[in-house]
Design an enzyme around this catalytic site. Structure first.
Site, PDB file in Angstrom:
ATOM      1  N   ASP A 247       7.290   5.021   1.522  1.00 15.13           N
ATOM      2  CA  ASP A 247       6.500   5.074   0.263  1.00 15.13           C
ATOM      3  C   ASP A 247       6.559   3.813  -0.262  1.00 15.13           C
ATOM      4  O   ASP A 247       7.606   3.275  -0.541  1.00 15.13           O
ATOM      5  CB  ASP A 247       6.858   6.092  -0.710  1.00 15.13           C
ATOM      6  CG  ASP A 247       5.772   6.790  -1.686  1.00 15.13           C
ATOM      7  OD1 ASP A 247       4.714   6.817  -1.142  1.00 15.13           O
ATOM      8  OD2 ASP A 247       6.117   6.929  -2.849  1.00 15.13           O
TER       9      ASP A 247
ATOM     10  N   SER B 139       2.677   8.537   8.680  1.00 15.78           N
ATOM     11  CA  SER B 139       1.495   7.974   8.227  1.00 15.78           C
ATOM     12  C   SER B 139       0.275   7.953   9.030  1.00 15.78           C
ATOM     13  O   SER B 139       0.310   8.228  10.054  1.00 15.78           O
ATOM     14  CB  SER B 139       1.973   6.557   7.864  1.00 15.78           C
ATOM     15  OG  SER B 139       0.639   5.779   7.264  1.00 15.78           O
TER      16      SER B 139
ATOM     17  N   GLU C  76       2.350  16.881   0.999  1.00 13.86           N
ATOM     18  CA  GLU C  76       1.899  16.564  -0.321  1.00 13.86           C
ATOM     19  C   GLU C  76       3.021  15.890  -1.069  1.00 13.86           C
ATOM     20  O   GLU C  76       4.235  16.158  -0.905  1.00 13.86           O
ATOM     21  CB  GLU C  76       1.715  17.773  -1.270  1.00 13.86           C
ATOM     22  CG  GLU C  76       1.075  17.580  -2.601  1.00 13.86           C
ATOM     23  CD  GLU C  76       0.828  18.833  -3.246  1.00 13.86           C
ATOM     24  OE1 GLU C  76       0.564  18.669  -4.517  1.00 13.86           O
ATOM     25  OE2 GLU C  76       0.865  19.900  -3.028  1.00 13.86           O
TER      26      GLU C  76
ATOM     27  N   ARG D 194       7.066  -4.469   2.603  1.00 11.93           N
ATOM     28  CA  ARG D 194       7.372  -3.553   3.597  1.00 11.93           C
ATOM     29  C   ARG D 194       8.290  -4.376   4.844  1.00 11.93           C
ATOM     30  O   ARG D 194       9.082  -3.809   5.431  1.00 11.93           O
ATOM     31  CB  ARG D 194       6.024  -3.017   4.168  1.00 11.93           C
ATOM     32  CG  ARG D 194       6.253  -1.997   5.578  1.00 11.93           C
ATOM     33  CD  ARG D 194       5.130  -1.306   5.512  1.00 11.93           C
ATOM     34  NE  ARG D 194       4.231  -0.835   4.480  1.00 11.93           N
ATOM     35  CZ  ARG D 194       3.404  -0.911   3.963  1.00 11.93           C
ATOM     36  NH1 ARG D 194       2.581  -1.883   4.138  1.00 11.93           N
ATOM     37  NH2 ARG D 194       2.720  -0.377   2.795  1.00 11.93           N
TER      38      ARG D 194
END
Length: 197
Positions: free
Chosen positions: A71, A10, A42, A183
């Site tokens: 994600d 990230s 991507e 998260r």
């Protein structure tokens, strides 16, 4: 305690800080994709799980180290789960979450339904060299509030009020959010599987 270096796939400074604090007590030194000049692949998958795996595999192949990627996003029920996997992209380029939060409110007003139920969803993928990718998931349910409240957190936090609370993630302390966040719940599942805690 065995110390390990992991890579967090990230470039998001808020996410990096949050994960560093959570993993440090387990002997994990976290390097970010930004630290290592890794490109952001991507996100071409159509699910949180698919995109998390894509990012974790790419970072693992590039570094030869265990790599964790997530994600995550905001899924608003009345918007058919949008922005969902497109949560960051709703913010445009450069990423402007003020604009993204306004868009959520505008779309809800346009839909003309009173339901403002939403959930933050997170899927974490852990890729280790020579092993299958493992997945860990977390979710927190709440509602969209307007106008935004609080300067804490990041992303959509100022418009998300978790169920059973009268403040948004943006108004919570980092520790308060840690107790509830999607998260954190996914990380807790990973920590339990990896470190037995």
């Amino acid at each position: 305690m065995v110390r390990e270096t992991w890579v967090l796939a990230s470039h998001n400074a808020g996410k990096i800080k949050e994960m560093e604090q959570i993993l440090a007590p387990f002997g994990v030194t976290l390097k970010s994709a930004a630290d290592l000049d890794l490109p952001e692949p991507e996100e071409t998958e159509t699910t949180f799980r698919g995109n998390a795996a894509l990012k974790a595999r790419a970072a693992c192949e590039a570094t030869g180290l265990p790599c964790v990627a997530d994600d995550s996003g905001l899924a608003v029920d009345a918007l058919g789960g949008d922005p969902g996997i497109y949560s960051a992209r709703w913010a445009g380029e450069p990423r402007d979450f003020q604009r993204a939060m306004q868009r959520v409110d505008t779309e809800l007003s346009r839909a003309g339904v009173p339901d403002r139920t939403a959930r933050f969803v997170c899927t974490i993928a852990l890729a280790r060299p020579g092993s299958e990718v493992r997945f860990f998931e977390g979710e927190v349910v709440g509602e969209i509030v307007w106008p935004p409240r609080g300067a804490g957190g990041f992303g959509y936090d100022p418009i998300f009020q978790p169920l059973g609370h009268d403040i948004t993630f943006g108004e919570m302390s980092a520790d308060g959010k840690r107790q509830l966040s999607h998260r954190a719940r996914a990380l807790d599942a990973m920590i339990a599987a990896e470190f037995g805690s």
